[in-house]
Design an enzyme around this catalytic site. Structure first.
Site, PDB file in Angstrom:
ATOM      1  N   VAL A  71      34.026 -73.537   8.428  1.00 44.42           N
ATOM      2  CA  VAL A  71      33.154 -72.060   8.586  1.00 44.42           C
ATOM      3  C   VAL A  71      31.401 -72.829   9.102  1.00 44.42           C
ATOM      4  O   VAL A  71      31.014 -71.958   9.742  1.00 44.42           O
ATOM      5  CB  VAL A  71      32.819 -73.164   6.926  1.00 44.42           C
ATOM      6  CG1 VAL A  71      31.904 -73.373   6.601  1.00 44.42           C
ATOM      7  CG2 VAL A  71      31.993 -71.014   6.258  1.00 44.42           C
ATOM      8  N   LYS A  72      31.919 -74.142   9.952  1.00 44.52           N
ATOM      9  CA  LYS A  72      30.483 -74.949  10.188  1.00 44.52           C
ATOM     10  C   LYS A  72      30.334 -74.207  12.018  1.00 44.52           C
ATOM     11  O   LYS A  72      29.208 -73.899  12.177  1.00 44.52           O
ATOM     12  CB  LYS A  72      30.069 -75.949  10.220  1.00 44.52           C
ATOM     13  CG  LYS A  72      30.331 -76.173   9.212  1.00 44.52           C
ATOM     14  CD  LYS A  72      29.065 -76.146   7.566  1.00 44.52           C
ATOM     15  CE  LYS A  72      27.840 -76.188   8.837  1.00 44.52           C
ATOM     16  NZ  LYS A  72      26.300 -76.009   7.308  1.00 44.52           N
ATOM     17  N   ASP A  73      31.043 -73.698  11.977  1.00 44.60           N
ATOM     18  CA  ASP A  73      30.944 -72.010  13.475  1.00 44.60           C
ATOM     19  C   ASP A  73      30.149 -71.462  13.549  1.00 44.60           C
ATOM     20  O   ASP A  73      29.521 -70.983  14.607  1.00 44.60           O
ATOM     21  CB  ASP A  73      33.120 -71.954  14.277  1.00 44.60           C
ATOM     22  CG  ASP A  73      34.014 -73.678  13.826  1.00 44.60           C
ATOM     23  OD1 ASP A  73      33.484 -74.450  14.565  1.00 44.60           O
ATOM     24  OD2 ASP A  73      34.491 -72.438  14.307  1.00 44.60           O
TER      25      ASP A  73
END
Ligand code: PMP
Length: 462
Positions: free
Chosen positions: A44-46
């Protein structure tokens, strides 16, 4: 038709929802998982990484040829490393020592420089990951500290992308959204969008490790990485990330490590979804929530990253057994009967006096005990991560007898090395192997927490 992109950066976000048809079987409310592990960087951190870099470029904080510096449990660093590779930035990533080794390997594969630093320290300690990385960012010319914990572009990514995707994918039928809280960016931005667009009818639930302070725990350590808030007892001033709005979750589900880890393993074995431990926490929480709901409700749970980053941890039977999360032992039979016969755990505060320690040791099996970081109360027991050494009745008695120590002296100088640890599901033979030649006993772990000491004499010589 499958999409064609001009670069990997155009493929960030836009993840599918999968119904958890097997784990959710028998529940009236459908549970859908938002599959963030399918992103380019596998997490999710992209989304947050891209949002923060674009904002920094726009604001002139990050210039061509510059250096991106960040402290992370790994995934934000991976997102930044991918963007750095595409756009020609040097990337230096500080990774907490609790993060899986796979994440550091992935970072290096993208050409990022990895600095490993401890996080189980007081926040003010100069050796703490955040302070090490902040200093690096100040020292390197042209460096920009992404600072996901306080960067508004982090929650903004989810306000602009994650929230709208979920609303559109469920055709506005979502009634409950469940996610973990690390920096708080995901839950804050997604909650803001979903509450706004639904006229306030969507309920948002934070999935938190049981002892994390976000959901009301005492901040003692837990094994699930990348979510929750750990609080070292010696931290003078705790701080909350600015990326996290505490009113984003309407409620919390507090999930013990064992339930999180076993749920992550069930996701792989029963749904064919290989996800990380924080996905286990989120799904365990979502299932609890869904059990209370009806057929008109629809739960969306966000799965932050891929289980490929944790093949050496939650998805390894050996690792699970080593920390006491799996009890089935192959053949030999576990340590449970020996542990049950050993009597309750005696743990000694590492900063107490020699006299106090000697008194505490009177009831300790084999006259040995782990020395632990002090905490005022221990509602969750003694975490393996809080053990700093060992104390032996024999050593204290000898020092008091020959006058090298007085009862009022601090215990410090008489502490021995930490006892080797074994999980309750390991065999007596493995425990003897861990003892080696020098240790007086082993510390047995159940669910990552100290459960008792088995002195050398109790393990037989097999
Ligand atoms: N799970 C994993 C695996 C993560 O890497 C993160 C990011 N720290 C989170 C959950 C929490 O996301 P957020 O920082 O947006 O709260």
């Amino acid at each position: 038709m499958t999409a064609v992109h001009e670069s990997v950066l155009d493929a960030i976000g836009g993840t599918p929802l999968f119904r958890l048809s097997r784990l959710g079987a028998g529940l009236a409310a459908p549970v859908y998982a938002k599959a963030e592990f399918l992103g380019i960087g596998g997490s999710v951190k992209d989304r947050a990484a891209l949002s923060m870099v674009l904002a920094a470029e726009r604001d002139g904080l990050l210039k061509p040829g510059g250096t991106i510096v960040e402290a992370t449990s790994g995934n934000t660093g991976i997102g930044l490393a991918i963007i750095g590779a595409q756009r020609g930035y040097r990337v230096i990533v500080g990774v907490g020592d609790k993060a899986s080794p796979e994440k550091s390997d992935i970072l290096r594969a993208y050409g990022a420089e990895v600095v490993l630093a401890p996080t189980v320290l007081p926040l003010e300690d100069p050796a703490h990951l955040f302070n090490v990385i902040r200093r690096l960012a100040e020292e390197i010319p042209g460096a920009w500290f992404a600072n996901q914990y306080d960067n508004p572009a982090n929650p903004d990514a989810h306000l602009r992308t994650t929230g709208p995707e979920i609303w559109e994918q469920t055709a506005g039928r979502v009634t409950h959204f469940v996610a973990g809280v690390g920096t708080g960016g995901t839950i804050t931005g997604t909650a803001e969008y979903l509450k706004e667009v639904s006229g306030g009818t969507v309920t948002v639930i934070g999935a938190d490790p049981e002892s994390s302070t976000y959901g009301g725990g005492d901040g003692s350590p837990y094994f699930v990485e990348s979510i929750g808030h750990f609080l070292h007892p010696a931290t003078v001033e705790d701080r909350q990330p600015e990326a996290y709005r505490t009113d984003a979750p309407d409620a919390f589900e507090r999930v013990p490590d064992r339930e999180s880890l076993l749920t992550a393993r069930r996701l792989a074995r029963e749904e064919g979804i290989l996800a990380g431990p924080s996905s286990g926490t989120a799904v365990a929480a979502a299932l609890r929530v869904a059990r209370r709901l009806g057929p008109d409700d629809l739960v969306v749970v966000l799965l932050p990253d891929s289980g490929r980053s944790y093949l050496s941890k939650v998805h390894s039977d050996a690792w699970m057994r080593q920390w006491g999360f799996l009890e089935e032992s192959e053949g030999a039979g576990g340590l449970r009967p020996l542990l049950d016969g050993a009597g309750p755990l005696v743990a000694v505060d590492a900063y107490t006096t020699v006299g106090e320690a000697a008194r505490a040791l009177r009831g300790a099996p084999g006259g040995i005990a782990p020395a632990v970081q002090p905490r005022t109360a221990r509602p969750y027991g003694v975490s393996a991560m809080e053990v700093v050494g060992s104390v032996s009745r024999e050593v204290l008695a000898a020092a008091l007898a020959d006058g090298t120590a007085e009862p009022d002296d601090p215990l410090g100088a008489l502490l021995g090395p930490a006892l080797p640890t074994v999980g309750v599901g390991q065999s007596a033979e493995e425990a003897r192997g861990a003892l080696g030649a020098g240790h007086p006993g082993v510390l047995v772990l159940v669910d990552g927490r100290a459960a008792g000491v088995l002195p050398r004499s109790s393990l037989g010589d097999g």
